[in-house]
Design a protein around this motif. Structure first.
Motif, PDB file in Angstrom:
ATOM      1  N   VAL A 336       0.835  -1.198   0.000  1.00 27.81           N
ATOM      2  CA  VAL A 336       0.000   0.000   0.000  1.00 27.81           C
ATOM      3  C   VAL A 336       0.873   1.252   0.000  1.00 27.81           C
ATOM      4  O   VAL A 336       0.567   2.245  -0.661  1.00 27.81           O
ATOM      5  CB  VAL A 336      -0.954  -0.014   1.215  1.00 27.81           C
ATOM      6  N   ARG A 337       1.969   1.223   0.756  1.00 30.11           N
ATOM      7  CA  ARG A 337       2.867   2.388   0.775  1.00 30.11           C
ATOM      8  C   ARG A 337       3.427   2.676  -0.609  1.00 30.11           C
ATOM      9  O   ARG A 337       3.645   3.840  -0.965  1.00 30.11           O
ATOM     10  CB  ARG A 337       4.027   2.136   1.743  1.00 30.11           C
ATOM     11  N   ALA A 338       3.683   1.626  -1.364  1.00 29.03           N
ATOM     12  CA  ALA A 338       4.290   1.818  -2.685  1.00 29.03           C
ATOM     13  C   ALA A 338       3.407   2.642  -3.606  1.00 29.03           C
ATOM     14  O   ALA A 338       3.904   3.282  -4.540  1.00 29.03           O
ATOM     15  CB  ALA A 338       4.597   0.463  -3.314  1.00 29.03           C
ATOM     16  N   LEU A 339       2.092   2.654  -3.356  1.00 25.34           N
ATOM     17  CA  LEU A 339       1.192   3.442  -4.192  1.00 25.34           C
ATOM     18  C   LEU A 339       1.425   4.942  -4.047  1.00 25.34           C
ATOM     19  O   LEU A 339       1.117   5.717  -4.960  1.00 25.34           O
ATOM     20  CB  LEU A 339      -0.265   3.116  -3.836  1.00 25.34           C
ATOM     21  N   PHE A 340       1.973   5.350  -2.889  1.00 23.79           N
ATOM     22  CA  PHE A 340       2.167   6.770  -2.605  1.00 23.79           C
ATOM     23  C   PHE A 340       3.640   7.128  -2.417  1.00 23.79           C
ATOM     24  O   PHE A 340       3.961   8.203  -1.900  1.00 23.79           O
ATOM     25  CB  PHE A 340       1.397   7.162  -1.336  1.00 23.79           C
ATOM     26  N   LYS A 341       4.525   6.243  -2.806  1.00 25.58           N
ATOM     27  CA  LYS A 341       5.948   6.444  -2.547  1.00 25.58           C
ATOM     28  C   LYS A 341       6.492   7.669  -3.272  1.00 25.58           C
ATOM     29  O   LYS A 341       7.125   8.542  -2.655  1.00 25.58           O
ATOM     30  CB  LYS A 341       6.726   5.192  -2.967  1.00 25.58           C
ATOM     31  N   ASP A 342       6.275   7.763  -4.555  1.00 25.97           N
ATOM     32  CA  ASP A 342       6.870   8.840  -5.343  1.00 25.97           C
ATOM     33  C   ASP A 342       6.410  10.228  -4.901  1.00 25.97           C
ATOM     34  O   ASP A 342       7.236  11.119  -4.686  1.00 25.97           O
ATOM     35  CB  ASP A 342       6.586   8.627  -6.829  1.00 25.97           C
ATOM     36  N   PRO A 343       5.103  10.494  -4.744  1.00 26.67           N
ATOM     37  CA  PRO A 343       4.714  11.838  -4.311  1.00 26.67           C
ATOM     38  C   PRO A 343       5.195  12.195  -2.910  1.00 26.67           C
ATOM     39  O   PRO A 343       5.553  13.341  -2.646  1.00 26.67           O
ATOM     40  CB  PRO A 343       3.184  11.811  -4.390  1.00 26.67           C
ATOM     41  N   ILE A 386      -3.670  13.933  -5.470  1.00 31.05           N
ATOM     42  CA  ILE A 386      -4.244  13.111  -6.539  1.00 31.05           C
ATOM     43  C   ILE A 386      -4.063  11.624  -6.238  1.00 31.05           C
ATOM     44  O   ILE A 386      -4.970  10.805  -6.457  1.00 31.05           O
ATOM     45  CB  ILE A 386      -3.603  13.484  -7.883  1.00 31.05           C
ATOM     46  N   ALA A 387      -2.881  11.254  -5.729  1.00 32.49           N
ATOM     47  CA  ALA A 387      -2.622   9.844  -5.418  1.00 32.49           C
ATOM     48  C   ALA A 387      -3.555   9.336  -4.323  1.00 32.49           C
ATOM     49  O   ALA A 387      -4.038   8.195  -4.367  1.00 32.49           O
ATOM     50  CB  ALA A 387      -1.158   9.669  -4.999  1.00 32.49           C
ATOM     51  N   ILE A 388      -3.834  10.159  -3.320  1.00 27.98           N
ATOM     52  CA  ILE A 388      -4.731   9.736  -2.239  1.00 27.98           C
ATOM     53  C   ILE A 388      -6.167   9.636  -2.746  1.00 27.98           C
ATOM     54  O   ILE A 388      -6.904   8.691  -2.408  1.00 27.98           O
ATOM     55  CB  ILE A 388      -4.623  10.713  -1.059  1.00 27.98           C
ATOM     56  N   ASN A 389      -6.588  10.606  -3.554  1.00 26.00           N
ATOM     57  CA  ASN A 389      -7.956  10.571  -4.084  1.00 26.00           C
ATOM     58  C   ASN A 389      -8.175   9.416  -5.058  1.00 26.00           C
ATOM     59  O   ASN A 389      -9.311   8.980  -5.259  1.00 26.00           O
ATOM     60  CB  ASN A 389      -8.281  11.890  -4.789  1.00 26.00           C
ATOM     61  N   SER A 390      -7.097   8.932  -5.645  1.00 24.18           N
ATOM     62  CA  SER A 390      -7.243   7.824  -6.592  1.00 24.18           C
ATOM     63  C   SER A 390      -7.456   6.484  -5.902  1.00 24.18           C
ATOM     64  O   SER A 390      -7.768   5.493  -6.574  1.00 24.18           O
ATOM     65  CB  SER A 390      -6.007   7.740  -7.488  1.00 24.18           C
ATOM     66  N   PRO A 475      -2.567   4.210   9.264  1.00 21.74           N
ATOM     67  CA  PRO A 475      -1.257   4.714   9.695  1.00 21.74           C
ATOM     68  C   PRO A 475      -0.568   5.564   8.632  1.00 21.74           C
ATOM     69  O   PRO A 475       0.101   6.548   8.962  1.00 21.74           O
ATOM     70  CB  PRO A 475      -0.466   3.427   9.984  1.00 21.74           C
ATOM     71  N   PHE A 476      -0.737   5.192   7.371  1.00 22.62           N
ATOM     72  CA  PHE A 476      -0.138   6.020   6.324  1.00 22.62           C
ATOM     73  C   PHE A 476      -0.809   7.389   6.244  1.00 22.62           C
ATOM     74  O   PHE A 476      -0.162   8.389   5.932  1.00 22.62           O
ATOM     75  CB  PHE A 476      -0.250   5.323   4.967  1.00 22.62           C
ATOM     76  N   ALA A 477      -2.103   7.457   6.529  1.00 27.09           N
ATOM     77  CA  ALA A 477      -2.794   8.746   6.522  1.00 27.09           C
ATOM     78  C   ALA A 477      -2.181   9.691   7.554  1.00 27.09           C
ATOM     79  O   ALA A 477      -2.025  10.892   7.299  1.00 27.09           O
ATOM     80  CB  ALA A 477      -4.281   8.541   6.789  1.00 27.09           C
ATOM     81  N   ALA A 478      -1.814   9.148   8.724  1.00 26.52           N
ATOM     82  CA  ALA A 478      -1.149   9.980   9.734  1.00 26.52           C
ATOM     83  C   ALA A 478       0.215  10.452   9.238  1.00 26.52           C
ATOM     84  O   ALA A 478       0.595  11.612   9.435  1.00 26.52           O
ATOM     85  CB  ALA A 478      -0.996   9.194  11.033  1.00 26.52           C
ATOM     86  N   PHE A 479       0.936   9.561   8.575  1.00 24.77           N
ATOM     87  CA  PHE A 479       2.250   9.922   8.032  1.00 24.77           C
ATOM     88  C   PHE A 479       2.119  11.022   6.978  1.00 24.77           C
ATOM     89  O   PHE A 479       2.869  12.011   6.988  1.00 24.77           O
ATOM     90  CB  PHE A 479       2.908   8.677   7.430  1.00 24.77           C
ATOM     91  N   ALA A 480       1.154  10.880   6.074  1.00 23.97           N
ATOM     92  CA  ALA A 480       0.970  11.877   5.017  1.00 23.97           C
ATOM     93  C   ALA A 480       0.493  13.207   5.589  1.00 23.97           C
ATOM     94  O   ALA A 480       0.896  14.279   5.115  1.00 23.97           O
ATOM     95  CB  ALA A 480      -0.019  11.356   3.980  1.00 23.97           C
TER      96      ALA A 480
END
Length: 537
Positions: A336-343, A386-390, A475-480
């Motif tokens: 799941v983290r890999a989906l948002f890694k680049d941004p 955009i990555a989160i909304n996708s 947990p990733f939402a808290a990180f972002a």
């Protein structure tokens, strides 16, 4: 009779054995101590070299102190000077030991406090002595006692005033000491005023030598150290942010192990920011005593540095929370983290770049770039949005199958460890809310099984959390959100840096080379950590 003799022999042999063992232990300790003494020179020289290499100013300051002590010792060693000063020359040596500090500001603060405190106390003592001499001996004793009480109580009460305590506390202490010595001694000794006169001259000579060494011989300015300390904090924060994001999105599947905080490069990056309040205030206080020594004789904006330090600490708390996301009990899967890694990596790089740009502007004393919050930072924010909304399903908690699988794994893990630890097996492990109710009933009926309850309680806490319809991406939402919070707090930091540039009359912006952010922590010495101990205050 024979039994008594045999028992006595055994007791004597036991005593001899105990004494032999004691002598053997002493011999071993002496041998170990001798080995340590042999290694002692080999340990001292590397330490001395390391301390001097970290900051060569320490070596220069040590030589300055030695030279100053030699100069004031001439008051004792040279006969003409000794005849003029006498035994009071020892006060010049004590003044150098106490007053001469690492930075010019600290020396000025202590030296002027000591000088003015001695001068004011001597003048007031002379006045008290003049008034007391015009009366009888009995009234003189009463007058001196009353004066000591009133002056001592008033001066001590003034030490509680915040402004006096911050700037002149040492001077008030010297005033009290000198006033009482002169006033009380003058009742029995008629030459005490002459002794006080010579003592004042010797203290003035010691303060003069200290100020000469601090201001004119390789001076170390507290303002410069405060500036370097601020640059170091900016760079440490930038590297901590980059290190947190790199570790969070690393491809390694190794479990997180406990490491000492002193060995963690991410912790070392923001540690200086969290511990900077007392150091910044002390350096700013000493900088306020320093003369205008810059090329354009601008007043050093020490108050603005303190404000900037407070803003950086608020920003540092966010970095601490970001670092805490790496050690949380419940982690978002790496898939799941890999989906948002680049941004996320791009956003962290842009935030770190802004911090490094600010550090570079403070180091070079020039205004920061007017486009420091460039379009790249806003583009990184948009990409993350955009990555989160996708991926709306990840954050709405509808992925119940994966959550159930995680729950089943946690339950199986609890069952396996419980079988190995206590020898009691669970007949079945349920993964819904009924498992919790069954466990509560069983716990109430079997309170005697203390070991089982202590072991399974943390495991069932995890089952309770994962059985709820929480999203695994929570947990990733808290990180972002912490990354976005950093971007919001950058505006306040930039405003304080711009205000600092206007107050300190920084030169116009000059384009710097490309800045690369790594996770290595720089080693910049802060003067407050370099202060040697020269005796009691």
């Amino acid at each position: 009779m024979f039994n008594k003799f045999h028992a006595g022999m055994e007791m004597a042999m036991d005593r001899n054995g105990d004494s032999t063992n004691t002598m053997g232990d002493c011999g071993k300790r002496i041998k170990i101590f001798a080995q340590k003494m042999k290694r002692f020179p080999g340990l001292v020289w590397p330490m001395m070299w390391k301390v001097g290499r970290e900051d060569p100013r320490r070596v220069i300051h040590s030589l300055k102190v030695g030279l100053s002590l030699t100069l004031v010792s001439l008051l004792y060693l040279m006969e003409p000077l000794f005849k003029g000063i006498g035994q009071s020359a020892i006060w010049a040596v004590m003044t150098v030991v106490v007053v001469l500090e690492f930075t010019a500001g600290a020396t000025l603060c202590k030296g002027l406090n000591r000088g003015f405190g001695t001068l004011l106390a001597g003048s007031l003592a002379f006045f008290i002595e003049y008034v007391a001499n015009e009366s009888g001996r009995v009234f003189r004793a009463i007058f001196i006692g009353a004066a000591v009480f009133v002056i001592g109580a008033a001066a001590t009460y003034m030490r509680f005033f915040p402004y006096i305590k911050r700037n002149y506390d040492y001077g008030v202490v010297i005033f009290l000491l000198t006033f009482n010595l002169i006033t009380v001694s003058s009742y029995r000794d008629e030459n005490v005023l002459r002794i006080a006169h010579d003592r004042f001259y010797s203290i003035a000579i010691g303060c003069g030598v200290c100020l000469f060494m601090s201001l004119l011989i390789f001076p170390n300015w507290s303002g410069e150290d405060l500036n370097h300390s601020t640059v170091f904090k900016f760079e440490g924060l930038a590297k901590s942010i980059a290190g947190c994001v790199d570790e969070y999105f690393s491809d390694s599947n190794t479990e997180v192990t406990e490491v000492k905080s002193s060995e963690d490069p991410i912790y070392e990056g923001y540690k200086a920011v969290l511990d900077s309040k007392s150091i910044d205030e002390m350096l700013a206080l000493h900088a306020s005593w320093e003369p205008r020594h810059s090329r354009y004789c601008h007043r050093f904006p020490w108050q603005q540095y303190v404000k900037l330090g407070a803003v950086l600490r608020q920003f540092g708390y966010t970095v601490v929370a970001l670092h805490g996301c790496l050690q949380t009990e419940i982690q978002t899967p790496r898939s799941v983290r890999a989906l948002f890694k680049d941004p996320c990596i791009r956003l962290a790089r842009e935030v770190s770049k802004v911090l490094m740009e600010l550090a570079d502007s403070i180091r070079k004393r020039c205004h920061c770039s007017p486009v420091i919050l460039s379009d790249h930072l806003h583009e990184a924010l948009q990409d993350l949005n955009i990555a989160i909304n996708s991926q709306p399903r990840l954050f709405l908690g509808s992925n119940n199958n994966q959550a159930t699988n995680m729950l089943a794994l946690a339950a199986a893990h609890a069952s396996q460890k419980q079988q190995k630890g206590s020898g009691v097996s669970l007949s079945s492990v349920k993964t819904d809310s009924s498992a919790l109710s069954d466990w509560k009933t069983k716990r109430d009926s079997e309170q005697s099984k203390e070991a089982e309850r202590k072991f399974l309680r943390p495991q069932l806490s995890k089952i309770a959390i994962t059985s709820l319809e929480f999203s695994e991406a929570l947990p990733f939402a808290a990180f972002a959100s912490l990354l976005v919070e950093m971007v919001a707090k950058l505006d306040q930091i930039i405003e304080e840096v711009e205000e600092l540039g206007r107050t300190a009359c920084f030169k116009e912006y000059q384009h710097s080379d490309k800045i690369v952010v790594t996770c290595e922590t720089p080693r910049i010495n802060v003067a407050q950590n370099n202060l040697p101990s020269h005796g009691p205050d």
